[in-house]
Design a protein around this motif. Structure first.
Motif, short mmCIF file in Angstrom:
data_model
loop_
_atom_site.label_atom_id
_atom_site.label_comp_id
_atom_site.label_asym_id
_atom_site.label_seq_id
_atom_site.Cartn_x
_atom_site.Cartn_y
_atom_site.Cartn_z
N PRO A 1 0.83 -1.21 0.00
CA PRO A 1 0.00 0.00 0.00
C PRO A 1 0.87 1.27 0.00
O PRO A 1 2.07 1.20 0.22
CB PRO A 1 -0.78 -0.10 1.31
N PHE A 2 0.22 2.38 -0.21
CA PHE A 2 0.93 3.65 -0.19
C PHE A 2 1.37 3.98 1.23
O PHE A 2 0.67 3.69 2.19
CB PHE A 2 0.02 4.78 -0.71
N LYS A 3 2.54 4.60 1.34
CA LYS A 3 3.10 4.98 2.63
C LYS A 3 3.35 6.49 2.62
O LYS A 3 3.92 7.01 1.65
CB LYS A 3 4.41 4.24 2.89
N MET A 4 2.91 7.19 3.67
CA MET A 4 3.12 8.63 3.77
C MET A 4 4.00 8.92 4.98
O MET A 4 3.74 8.43 6.08
CB MET A 4 1.79 9.38 3.91
N THR A 5 5.02 9.73 4.77
CA THR A 5 5.90 10.16 5.83
C THR A 5 5.75 11.66 5.99
O THR A 5 5.82 12.40 5.01
CB THR A 5 7.37 9.82 5.49
N LEU A 6 5.51 12.11 7.23
CA LEU A 6 5.34 13.53 7.52
C LEU A 6 6.62 14.09 8.11
O LEU A 6 7.28 13.45 8.92
CB LEU A 6 4.21 13.75 8.52
N HIS A 7 6.95 15.32 7.72
CA HIS A 7 8.13 16.02 8.23
C HIS A 7 7.75 17.44 8.58
O HIS A 7 6.83 18.02 7.98
CB HIS A 7 9.23 16.09 7.17
N PHE A 8 8.47 18.02 9.53
CA PHE A 8 8.36 19.45 9.79
C PHE A 8 9.76 20.02 9.75
O PHE A 8 10.63 19.62 10.52
CB PHE A 8 7.71 19.74 11.14
#
Length: 92
Positions: free
Chosen positions: A39-46
């Motif tokens: 499946p699609f994987k999302m990584t969040l960054h700030f």
């Protein structure tokens, strides 16, 4: 085959982050990728504006089989009250 060549369809979303006074504090960024049949994987960054925080200090991952669900999850996870338009760019 390298990992970069194995990625299928990468989406990158960015939005500016402001504090309560309206002062720019950094950029929120999401990277959505798909590797093979997973499946699609999302990584969040700030990425903050402080010189000491050149590296993202927040990294969170979400998984879904639908890109639109992940895009909506990114919008909902933003701590800012003003939900400005998020710029999404598709890299191939």
């Amino acid at each position: 085959m390298s990992k970069v060549m194995n990625l299928m369809g990468i989406w990158i979303g960015k939005i500016k982050g402001n504090n309560a006074d309206g002062k720019f504090i950094g950029t929120y960024r999401a990277v959505i990728s798909k590797e093979g049949h997973f499946p699609f994987k999302m990584t969040l960054h700030f990425d903050g504006t402080n010189n000491s925080s050149n590296k993202p200090y927040k990294k969170v991952e979400f998984v879904s089989s639908n890109v639109n669900v992940l895009k909506r999850k990114f919008r909902m996870s933003l701590p800012t009250k003003e939900k400005e338009k998020i710029l999404w760019v598709k890299k191939v």
